[in-house]
Scaffold this motif. Structure first.
Motif, PDB file in Angstrom:
ATOM      1  N   GLU A  53       0.809  -1.217   0.000  1.00  0.00           N
ATOM      2  CA  GLU A  53       0.000   0.000   0.000  1.00  0.00           C
ATOM      3  C   GLU A  53       0.843   1.268   0.000  1.00  0.00           C
ATOM      4  OE1 GLU A  53      -3.309   0.577  -0.251  1.00  0.00           O
ATOM      5  OE2 GLU A  53      -3.418  -1.542  -0.771  1.00  0.00           O
ATOM      6  N   GLY A  54       2.049   1.159   0.520  1.00  0.00           N
ATOM      7  CA  GLY A  54       2.892   2.343   0.598  1.00  0.00           C
ATOM      8  C   GLY A  54       3.699   2.627  -0.652  1.00  0.00           C
ATOM      9  N   GLY A  55       3.669   1.717  -1.620  1.00  0.00           N
ATOM     10  CA  GLY A  55       4.446   1.919  -2.838  1.00  0.00           C
ATOM     11  C   GLY A  55       5.796   1.236  -2.820  1.00  0.00           C
ATOM     12  N   ARG A  56       5.960   0.238  -1.970  1.00  0.00           N
ATOM     13  CA  ARG A  56       7.209  -0.531  -1.906  1.00  0.00           C
ATOM     14  C   ARG A  56       7.061  -1.819  -2.697  1.00  0.00           C
ATOM     15  NH1 ARG A  56      10.232  -4.412   1.516  1.00  0.00           N
ATOM     16  NH2 ARG A  56       8.471  -4.849   2.901  1.00  0.00           N
ATOM     17  N   VAL A  57       8.028  -2.093  -3.573  1.00  0.00           N
ATOM     18  CA  VAL A  57       8.050  -3.347  -4.320  1.00  0.00           C
ATOM     19  C   VAL A  57       8.723  -4.395  -3.446  1.00  0.00           C
ATOM     20  CG1 VAL A  57       8.836  -4.522  -6.408  1.00  0.00           C
ATOM     21  CG2 VAL A  57       8.156  -2.106  -6.519  1.00  0.00           C
ATOM     22  N   VAL A  58       7.971  -5.408  -3.069  1.00  0.00           N
ATOM     23  CA  VAL A  58       8.450  -6.425  -2.134  1.00  0.00           C
ATOM     24  C   VAL A  58       8.858  -7.664  -2.924  1.00  0.00           C
ATOM     25  CG1 VAL A  58       7.898  -7.783  -0.091  1.00  0.00           C
ATOM     26  CG2 VAL A  58       6.849  -5.530  -0.413  1.00  0.00           C
ATOM     27  N   SER A  59      10.128  -7.993  -2.882  1.00  0.00           N
ATOM     28  CA  SER A  59      10.608  -9.163  -3.613  1.00  0.00           C
ATOM     29  C   SER A  59      10.304 -10.423  -2.816  1.00  0.00           C
ATOM     30  CB  SER A  59      12.108  -9.055  -3.880  1.00  0.00           C
ATOM     31  OG  SER A  59      12.828  -9.209  -2.671  1.00  0.00           O
ATOM     32  N   ASP A  60      10.554 -11.567  -3.461  1.00  0.00           N
ATOM     33  CA  ASP A  60      10.264 -12.853  -2.802  1.00  0.00           C
ATOM     34  C   ASP A  60      11.552 -13.618  -2.565  1.00  0.00           C
ATOM     35  OD1 ASP A  60      10.896 -13.335  -5.421  1.00  0.00           O
ATOM     36  OD2 ASP A  60       9.474 -14.973  -5.669  1.00  0.00           O
ATOM     37  N   ASP A  61      12.624 -12.900  -2.222  1.00  0.00           N
ATOM     38  CA  ASP A  61      13.919 -13.553  -2.084  1.00  0.00           C
ATOM     39  C   ASP A  61      14.113 -14.109  -0.680  1.00  0.00           C
ATOM     40  OD1 ASP A  61      14.369 -11.372  -0.521  1.00  0.00           O
ATOM     41  OD2 ASP A  61      15.735 -10.388  -1.904  1.00  0.00           O
ATOM     42  N   ASP A  62      15.327 -14.627  -0.449  1.00  0.00           N
ATOM     43  CA  ASP A  62      15.623 -15.243   0.839  1.00  0.00           C
ATOM     44  C   ASP A  62      15.742 -14.216   1.962  1.00  0.00           C
ATOM     45  OD1 ASP A  62      15.662 -17.706  -0.367  1.00  0.00           O
ATOM     46  OD2 ASP A  62      17.829 -17.675  -0.746  1.00  0.00           O
ATOM     47  N   GLY A  63      15.757 -12.933   1.614  1.00  0.00           N
ATOM     48  CA  GLY A  63      15.889 -11.910   2.644  1.00  0.00           C
ATOM     49  C   GLY A  63      14.587 -11.584   3.342  1.00  0.00           C
ATOM     50  N   GLY A  64      13.544 -12.307   3.040  1.00  0.00           N
ATOM     51  CA  GLY A  64      12.286 -12.091   3.736  1.00  0.00           C
ATOM     52  C   GLY A  64      11.549 -10.849   3.283  1.00  0.00           C
ATOM     53  N   GLY A  65      11.531 -10.624   1.988  1.00  0.00           N
ATOM     54  CA  GLY A  65      10.786  -9.488   1.470  1.00  0.00           C
ATOM     55  C   GLY A  65      11.587  -8.212   1.381  1.00  0.00           C
ATOM     56  N   GLN A  66      12.828  -8.313   0.933  1.00  0.00           N
ATOM     57  CA  GLN A  66      13.645  -7.127   0.761  1.00  0.00           C
ATOM     58  C   GLN A  66      13.175  -6.322  -0.448  1.00  0.00           C
ATOM     59  OE1 GLN A  66      17.601  -8.806   0.506  1.00  0.00           O
ATOM     60  NE2 GLN A  66      17.917  -8.668   2.710  1.00  0.00           N
ATOM     61  N   THR A  67      13.620  -5.086  -0.502  1.00  0.00           N
ATOM     62  CA  THR A  67      13.323  -4.207  -1.627  1.00  0.00           C
ATOM     63  C   THR A  67      14.624  -3.710  -2.215  1.00  0.00           C
ATOM     64  OG1 THR A  67      11.151  -3.484  -0.842  1.00  0.00           O
ATOM     65  CG2 THR A  67      12.349  -1.965  -2.268  1.00  0.00           C
ATOM     66  N   TYR A  68      14.705  -3.764  -3.549  1.00  0.00           N
ATOM     67  CA  TYR A  68      15.879  -3.298  -4.280  1.00  0.00           C
ATOM     68  C   TYR A  68      15.516  -2.025  -5.032  1.00  0.00           C
ATOM     69  CZ  TYR A  68      17.043  -8.201  -3.452  1.00  0.00           C
ATOM     70  OH  TYR A  68      17.257  -9.413  -2.864  1.00  0.00           O
ATOM     71  N   SER A  69      16.459  -1.119  -5.143  1.00  0.00           N
ATOM     72  CA  SER A  69      16.207   0.089  -5.935  1.00  0.00           C
ATOM     73  C   SER A  69      15.855  -0.287  -7.368  1.00  0.00           C
ATOM     74  CB  SER A  69      17.418   1.017  -5.907  1.00  0.00           C
ATOM     75  OG  SER A  69      18.582   0.392  -6.430  1.00  0.00           O
ATOM     76  N   GLU A  70      16.407  -1.375  -7.840  1.00  0.00           N
ATOM     77  CA  GLU A  70      16.078  -1.874  -9.180  1.00  0.00           C
ATOM     78  C   GLU A  70      14.581  -2.155  -9.312  1.00  0.00           C
ATOM     79  OE1 GLU A  70      16.166  -6.199 -10.228  1.00  0.00           O
ATOM     80  OE2 GLU A  70      18.071  -5.566 -11.096  1.00  0.00           O
ATOM     81  N   GLY A  71      14.007  -2.802  -8.303  1.00  0.00           N
ATOM     82  CA  GLY A  71      12.588  -3.117  -8.355  1.00  0.00           C
ATOM     83  C   GLY A  71      11.726  -1.870  -8.386  1.00  0.00           C
ATOM     84  N   GLN A  72      12.122  -0.858  -7.601  1.00  0.00           N
ATOM     85  CA  GLN A  72      11.387   0.404  -7.622  1.00  0.00           C
ATOM     86  C   GLN A  72      11.490   1.068  -8.989  1.00  0.00           C
ATOM     87  OE1 GLN A  72       9.907  -0.370  -4.270  1.00  0.00           O
ATOM     88  NE2 GLN A  72       9.574   1.779  -4.745  1.00  0.00           N
ATOM     89  N   SER A  73      12.687   1.007  -9.584  1.00  0.00           N
ATOM     90  CA  SER A  73      12.892   1.667 -10.881  1.00  0.00           C
ATOM     91  C   SER A  73      12.083   0.996 -11.979  1.00  0.00           C
ATOM     92  CB  SER A  73      14.379   1.671 -11.236  1.00  0.00           C
ATOM     93  OG  SER A  73      14.860   0.387 -11.602  1.00  0.00           O
ATOM     94  N   TYR A  74      12.068  -0.320 -11.979  1.00  0.00           N
ATOM     95  CA  TYR A  74      11.300  -1.033 -12.999  1.00  0.00           C
ATOM     96  C   TYR A  74       9.801  -0.745 -12.844  1.00  0.00           C
ATOM     97  CZ  TYR A  74      15.439  -3.928 -14.091  1.00  0.00           C
ATOM     98  OH  TYR A  74      16.678  -4.383 -14.484  1.00  0.00           O
ATOM     99  N   ALA A  75       9.340  -0.740 -11.611  1.00  0.00           N
ATOM    100  CA  ALA A  75       7.922  -0.499 -11.382  1.00  0.00           C
ATOM    101  C   ALA A  75       7.522   0.907 -11.824  1.00  0.00           C
ATOM    102  CB  ALA A  75       7.575  -0.711  -9.908  1.00  0.00           C
TER     103      ALA A  75
END
Length: 385
Positions: A53-75
């Motif tokens: 809801e806040g605009g964070r892209v949540v990945s499904d990696d081993d880090g337990g839902g980390q966010t990468y600047s790459e994911g934000q940029s692609y979105a």
């Protein structure tokens, strides 16, 4: 800064129909979308699964839902393609507030955000990632043009200038060249560690044409040199080492050991989405032609391939097949193209694999005409006549 080599927390491309089946709410979002939104069911499905809801892209990696600047940029790019301005602004606000300490005019976005060892949430590694920074600058600049928003254009120009200052080096034999990050990639004894997938040529052409700085024209040239020089047999590595005296060398220190895997697949994707008249396109496709031949002969792209011997580990996840569609079309390889379209039907992408879905939005989005680029890299979106 080293990004997770595989970013394997991902790879998913269910074709649009499969995605809608996976996320029942996506169809309603797509059909109910008003205010000029263009219909892109795969984007609606991605939002439902990966953006909070806040605009964070949540990945499904081993880090337990980390966010990468790459994911934000692609979105941000996908939101622009979909004419989804409310989501674009939400993504931008979260990125600035959480990855830039509240001010994108003052610093580059941190590349990694998530749960820290002490249990708190925030920036884990403050180093930046130049590919994400380029995509953010591009998305902002084109959003400013297409939505007629001056503040976006200004922020894009400031970010691009900071990339030049902090994430490039003047390398002998290459000239000004994009580094993967501000820190950690200049090696001793006249060597630099580079990532060819961080250098999408259409973004470089756009930056060069935007008159932000004449240095970008030199980065167009060096980026093409890096991609071609790092791929002597037509297969691109995830990482390469450039030596001022010896030229391009296999990156024996990295985990990939000269392999092309989850980073490198994007090199073929970026080459495939270039406009037919874009400078350097033919040379790039000629260099990468062996990958098209491999896919045609094997029936799938490799998950990992040795860039010198062509020895592959086996079939990649279906997200690679989605990513390579524009490349195969650009190569005019109808046989390989048809085989990958059939593979996607027979082996749908995993709906909860973040990176796979990213590759699908790029690859299938371009193949299906959701977006195109001009020869100078401007975005041609389906919603904008």
């Amino acid at each position: 800064m080293t990004k997770p080599v595989h970013r394997r927390a991902a790879l998913q491309t269910c074709a649009s129909a499969a995605l809608l089946a996976c996320f029942p709410g996506a169809q309603a979002q797509s059909t109910a979308a008003g205010g000029g939104r263009t219909a892109w069911p795969a984007w609606d499905a991605f939002k439902a699964q990966f953006i909070n809801e806040g605009g964070r892209v949540v990945s499904d990696d081993d880090g337990g839902g980390q966010t990468y600047s790459e994911g934000q940029s692609y979105a941000l790019f996908f939101a622009l393609v979909a004419n989804d301005r409310p989501m674009f602004e939400k993504l931008l606000r979260w990125t600035e507030n959480n990855l830039c300490e509240g001010d994108m005019t003052a610093r580059l976005p941190a590349w990694l955000w998530g749960r820290r060892p002490d249990g708190t949430w925030g920036v884990i590694d403050s180093n930046a990632a130049s590919d994400a920074d380029l995509w953010i600058a591009y998305a902002l600049g084109e959003a400013g043009r297409l939505w007629n928003e001056r503040s976006y254009r200004a922020l894009s120009a400031l970010l691009a200038a900071r990339v030049l200052r902090e994430e490039t080096a003047d390398i002998p034999g290459l000239g000004p060249t994009l580094l993967p990050a501000p820190k950690g990639f200049v090696q001793p004894n006249g060597r630099w560690r580079l990532n060819p997938s961080y250098m999408p040529m259409h973004l470089m052409h756009w930056l060069a044409a935007s008159d932000y700085d004449p240095q970008w024209k030199k980065l167009v040239d060096s980026s093409l040199k890096v991609i071609r020089g790092a791929s002597p047999k037509g297969f691109t590595p995830d990482w390469t080492v450039y030596d001022a005296k010896q030229g391009f060398l296999v990156d024996t220190e990295g985990k990939e050991k000269g392999q092309g895997t989850y980073n490198a697949i994007r090199v073929y994707l970026w080459a495939g989405v270039m406009h037919a008249d874009a400078p350097g396109r033919k040379a790039l496709l000629d260099t990468l032609a062996p990958m098209a031949r491999y896919v045609r002969e094997q029936g799938y792209p490799p998950e990992s391939i040795d860039i010198l011997t062509g020895q592959a580990s086996g079939p990649a996840p279906s997200g690679f097949s989605a990513a390579i569609l524009p490349f195969l079309r650009a190569m005019g390889d109808d046989k390989a193209l048809q085989s990958q379209r059939m593979r996607l039907e027979a082996r749908p992408l995993r709906p909860k694999a973040y990176y796979e879905q990213v590759l699908a939005l790029f690859g299938q989005g371009a193949f299906e005409g959701q977006y195109r680029f001009t020869a100078t890299g401007q975005l041609l979106a389906r919603w904008k006549p």
